[in-house]
Every structure is written in structure tokens, then in C-alpha cells.
Write a protein that holds these residues in place. Structure first.
Motif, PDB file in Angstrom:
ATOM      1  N   ARG A 102       4.486  37.997  51.615  1.00 58.92           N
ATOM      2  CA  ARG A 102       3.574  38.878  50.724  1.00 58.92           C
ATOM      3  C   ARG A 102       2.798  37.890  49.407  1.00 58.92           C
ATOM      4  O   ARG A 102       2.983  38.403  48.236  1.00 58.92           O
ATOM      5  CB  ARG A 102       4.125  39.996  50.230  1.00 58.92           C
ATOM      6  N   LEU A 108      -2.228  40.104  50.400  1.00 61.25           N
ATOM      7  CA  LEU A 108      -1.337  41.101  51.016  1.00 61.25           C
ATOM      8  C   LEU A 108      -0.235  41.381  50.152  1.00 61.25           C
ATOM      9  O   LEU A 108       1.126  40.904  50.117  1.00 61.25           O
ATOM     10  CB  LEU A 108      -1.055  40.740  52.440  1.00 61.25           C
ATOM     11  N   ASP A 110       1.086  44.178  47.173  1.00 59.87           N
ATOM     12  CA  ASP A 110       0.717  45.562  46.277  1.00 59.87           C
ATOM     13  C   ASP A 110       1.730  45.618  44.965  1.00 59.87           C
ATOM     14  O   ASP A 110       1.920  46.933  44.568  1.00 59.87           O
ATOM     15  CB  ASP A 110       0.924  46.814  47.053  1.00 59.87           C
ATOM     16  N   ALA A 180       0.865  47.536  50.904  1.00 58.38           N
ATOM     17  CA  ALA A 180       0.792  46.232  51.539  1.00 58.38           C
ATOM     18  C   ALA A 180       1.375  46.368  53.051  1.00 58.38           C
ATOM     19  O   ALA A 180       1.196  45.791  53.973  1.00 58.38           O
ATOM     20  CB  ALA A 180       1.570  45.151  50.966  1.00 58.38           C
TER      21      ALA A 180
END
Length: 203
Positions: A102, A108, A110, A180
């Protein structure tokens, strides 16, 4: 000067960069980029304006500093790849690893702080323009790692463009309210498509 002293100086300098940038970004997120003066940033960081400008020549640099470590990232991946691994294969593996971690650079992510930073970045025209300069330098570094001539520059431009498009699509969906985790399967599929097309074009 000893190696240890040089290392200490560099660490102190890096900490100063981070402290000033964090103070600035906090103010920008609170009040808006255009509504914060350089003097306010200097005051928040407890330094003078001349000192601030020694670290950050422009107001935009206070935000774009976060990308400094990523500017030659693709070039480093290519230069440091294992024997027998093509540059594109190394970059593909690195991008997929970023998706799995991530990494905010892949779009990607959040986390609220990351979302707020991206809204600041992409919602401020002068910062978007500054990102263009970052992309140019990233392309140039990657082209140098790939080789010489027009072919290397074209390949670098294609690779950087594909990674940017993939990241922006992930960010667009997350900014619209998706998580995500929800976006991740499509992000992986899109990345697979993007790198497959690069493979066909670059080889």
C-alpha cells in the motif's frame, strides 16, 4: 572531517528538512496552500525565512520534498536488479510489491493522512506543475539507467507514464470513496495489463 561526522551532519540536515516540511504541510492542510505564507511556515518551524529558503528554494518544494526519495527510485530498481532479470521485469516486481505494501506512490492507500496529502497535492495547480518537473527528472534518471540514446529515453517515458496512470486511477477511485482493499484486485489487474503492454512495446 571523519566519515562519522559527515554522516551526523547529513542526518541532522535530513531531520531539519523533514521538520520544516511537516510543519508546512500541517499548515497547508489546515488553511489551504494559497492561504499560508512562507513567513508563517518559518514561524511554525521556529526558523528564519532566510534559513527556510536555504532548505526549500520555493514554497512548492515544501510539499514536493516528500517525493525526493522517489525521484530516482525506478533508476535504482533497474541498476540494482539481479543478473538475468530484465529492467521491465524488475520494475514490474517493484510496482506489485508497492501495491502489496500500500505504498502511497502507487495510489493504493486509503489512510486519512495520505488522502489529505493527495487532495492538497492534486488540488493545487502550482503543485501539480511541480510534479511535472519531478516526472521529468525521474524519466531522465531511468533513461540513464536503461542505456543511451533515443530508445532509452522513449522507454523511460513510457514506463513512467504507465506507472503514473496506474497510480492516478487507484487514487481517483479511493478519493471517490472506495477502500484500498476494494480497489486492490482491479489495481493488480490494471498493472498486469499496463506492464504487458509495455513488454510488447519495449521488449
Amino acid at each position: 572531517m571523519s566519515t562519522g561526522e559527515v554522516g551526523l551532519r547529513e542526518r541532522k540536515k535530513r531531520r531539519m528538512y523533514e521538520a520544516i516540511s511537516e510543519a508546512a504541510i500541517g499548515l497547508f492542510l489546515e488553511k489551504g496552500f494559497e492561504n499560508v505564507s512562507v513567513a508563517e511556515v518559518a514561524a511554525a518551524a521556529e526558523i528564519s525565512k532566510p534559513t527556510l529558503f536555504r532548505y526549500f528554494p520555493t514554497k512548492e518544494d515544501l510539499v514536493l520534498h516528500r517525493f525526493a526519495d522517489h525521484e530516482d527510485e525506478a533508476a535504482r530498481v533497474v541498476s540494482g536488479r539481479d543478473d538475468g532479470v530484465t529492467p521491465l521485469a524488475a520494475l514490474r516486481a517493484h510496482f506489485f510489491d508497492g501495491l502489496a505494501r500500500r505504498d502511497p506512490v502507487t495510489g493504493l492507500n486509503d489512510h486519512p493522512a495520505v488522502l489529505a496529502f493527495h487532495r492538497l497535492l492534486y488540488g493545487t495547480p502550482s503543485l501539480v506543475a511541480g510534479m511535472y518537473g519531478f516526472q521529468q527528472r525521474s524519466e531522465a534518471a531511468l533513461a540513464e539507467a536503461l542505456g543511451e540514446g533515443v530508445a532509452a529515453r522513449v522507454s523511460a517515458g513510457q514506463i513512467v507514464a504507465v506507472q503514473r496512470i496506474l497510480a492516478m486511477e487507484n487514487w481517483r477511485r479511493i478519493a471517490a470513496g472506495e477502500s484500498a482493499d476494494a480497489v486492490a484486485p482491479d489495481a493488480a489487474e490494471a498493472a498486469e495489463l499496463g506492464f504487458r503492454q509495455l513488454e510488447r512495446g519495449i521488449g
